[in-house]
Design an enzyme around this catalytic site. Structure first.
Site, PDB file in Angstrom:
ATOM      1  CB  SER A  85      -7.901   3.704   2.998  1.00  0.00           C
ATOM      2  OG  SER A  85      -7.001   3.103   3.905  1.00  0.00           O
ATOM      3  CE  LYS A 124      -3.768   1.937   2.845  1.00  0.00           C
ATOM      4  NZ  LYS A 124      -4.599   1.702   4.044  1.00  0.00           N
ATOM      5  CB  SER A 133      -7.865   0.793   5.903  1.00  0.00           C
ATOM      6  OG  SER A 133      -8.506   2.034   5.783  1.00  0.00           O
TER       7      SER A 133
END
Ligand code: GLN
Length: 429
Positions: A106, A31, A130
């Site tokens: 996210s 990420k 997330s």
């Protein structure tokens, strides 16, 4: 593209050596909130659009030390602010099961790339859902570890008191292996905890060893019928296979979302204060005086959701409102911790959905309050510091989209959460 070049170089280097390490030659994605030295690491924000990572995050370093190769950085809601990856400043990420729908957030890019089979796993972060929610939306397996289990060194800060580094994978065994590698105390993160046991799953678990309960409040009205049905079917299958599943009530959970959306912006407003147009990232071209550098750099670099959270955060921390909001929210957090601990005296793990809906369509949650409400099931374990996973248990009848079961454990019980996760994985197959 510099990530690709680095990946090629690393692959060549590994080729020239004796095969070594548990993940030798295996590609993975990180990420874009995790620093990887030499790559631009943006947290999907314009304010870090040109920021080159000066070092590699501890979790990523541990994975690379086992021979794995980072082939790309994954899209996300900027700074982790969101639940659909629509808040990325760069592009939107599609859900591989239905391109009209969001992948969750996210960590939407991380989840979609695992769901597509591009990589077997992705290293990502979870502050309030997330990892779990995008795993649920894409039918992948995710674990948010106990707070402190994995070093936060090199993870761009969102909410320091709930930020965790974890992973998304395509089955529980791989997930456990990756989580085991990244766990452990790190001198560079004073909140990290000593690794007391291996997380890898080797022997078959005895299902009669566990006593679990689903949280009544998480299956109440307001949860989409298709989600409730899929979760209830999974619970029925668990029971049929011999696992005891009771019901537990944690009424305090109803206050978790309100407390979360006070504590989180408060910490965000403080953590994002460092982006001042001088030390990191974007600096405005329009400055005439020093205050312009601060104001315009931040105005240009942050998006609407970042700004909303900074404003709420500075408001709830300001004198006069601190006692009414921030302090109250922290008191609620203490009550929540007590309520969960009480439940964990009786149960090995608690169950519930990950989210009240399956993956929604792009634009469906444009209203920020509506988006926040979708986090209602994931934020309590974050405030408590519990390990929590998302295990796919079926497809919603109406939307035809995946549904994840959330398994929540006591702080430190990551292994148990993974073991129960594996039982669930086997039972629903
Ligand atoms: N969706 C939640 C939020 O917007 C959680 C985000 C996260 O875990 N980074 O705060």
């Amino acid at each position: 593209s510099e990530t690709f070049e680095l990946a090629r170089e690393r692959a060549k280097l590994l080729d020239s050596q004796e095969p070594n390490g548990q993940l030798y030659g295996i590609p993975f994605i990180a990420k874009d909130t995790l620093l990887v030295k030499g790559t631009v690491t943006t947290a999907a924000s314009n304010i870090l659009g040109n920021f080159e990572a000066p070092y590699t995050a501890t979790a990523i370093k541990k994975i690379e030390d086992e021979g794995a190769i980072c082939i790309a950085k994954a899209n996300m809601d900027s700074f982790g602010h969101g639940s659909s990856t629509e808040n990325s400043d760069f592009t939107k990420t599609l859900n591989p099961h239905d391109k009209e729908r969001v992948p969750g957030g996210s960590s939407g890019g991380s989840a979609s790339s695992v769901a597509l089979g591009i990589v077997p796993f992705s290293i990502c972060t979870d502050t309030g859902g997330s990892i779990r929610q995008p795993a649920s939306f894409t039918g992948t397996y995710g674990l948010k570890p106990s707070y402190g289990r994995v070093s936060r060194n090199g993870a761009i800060a969102m909410t320091s008191s709930t930020d965790t580094v974890g992973a998304i994978a395509s089955n529980v065994k791989d997930l456990a292996e990756v989580m085991d590698i990244i766990s452990g105390q790190d001198p560079k993160d004073s909140t990290s905890i000593v690794k007391d046991e291996s997380l890898t799953l080797d022997s078959a678990e005895d299902k009669n060893n566990y006593k679990v309960a689903y949280i009544k409040e998480l299956l109440a009205d307001g949860v989409d019928q298709e989600v409730r049905e899929t979760i209830n079917q999974a619970i029925a299958k668990l029971r049929k296979s011999g696992i005891v599943v009771e019901e537990v009530s944690i009424p305090e959970i109803d206050y978790a979302l309100a407390a979360y959306y006070i504590i989180v912006p408060a910490e965000i407003s403080s953590n994002l204060a460092r982006y001042d147009g001088i030390r990191y990232g974007h600096s405005t071209n329009e400055a005439v005086k020093l205050s312009d550098t601060y104001n315009k750099s931040r105005m240009e670099g942050f998006n609407a959701e970042n700004k909303r959270r900074i404003l709420i955060g500075t408001y709830v921390l300001s004198s006069g409102y601190y006692d009414a909001y921030y302090k109250k929210a922290q008191q609620v957090r203490t009550l929540l911790i007590g309520a969960f601990n009480k439940a964990f005296q009786k149960y090995d793990a608690l169950l519930g959905p990950v989210a009240p809906t399956t993956a929604f369509k792009f634009g469906d949650s444009e209203d920020p309050i509506k988006m926040y409400l979708g986090d209602i099931m994931t934020v309590a374990p974050s405030l408590v510091g519990s390990p929590a996973s998302s295990i796919p248990v079926g497809i919603g009848e109406k939307s035809k989209m995946p549904v994840g079961l959330q398994i929540i454990g006591k702080h430190g019980d990551d292994k148990k959460v993974l073991e129960i996760g594996r039982l669930v994985e086997e039972v629903v197959k």
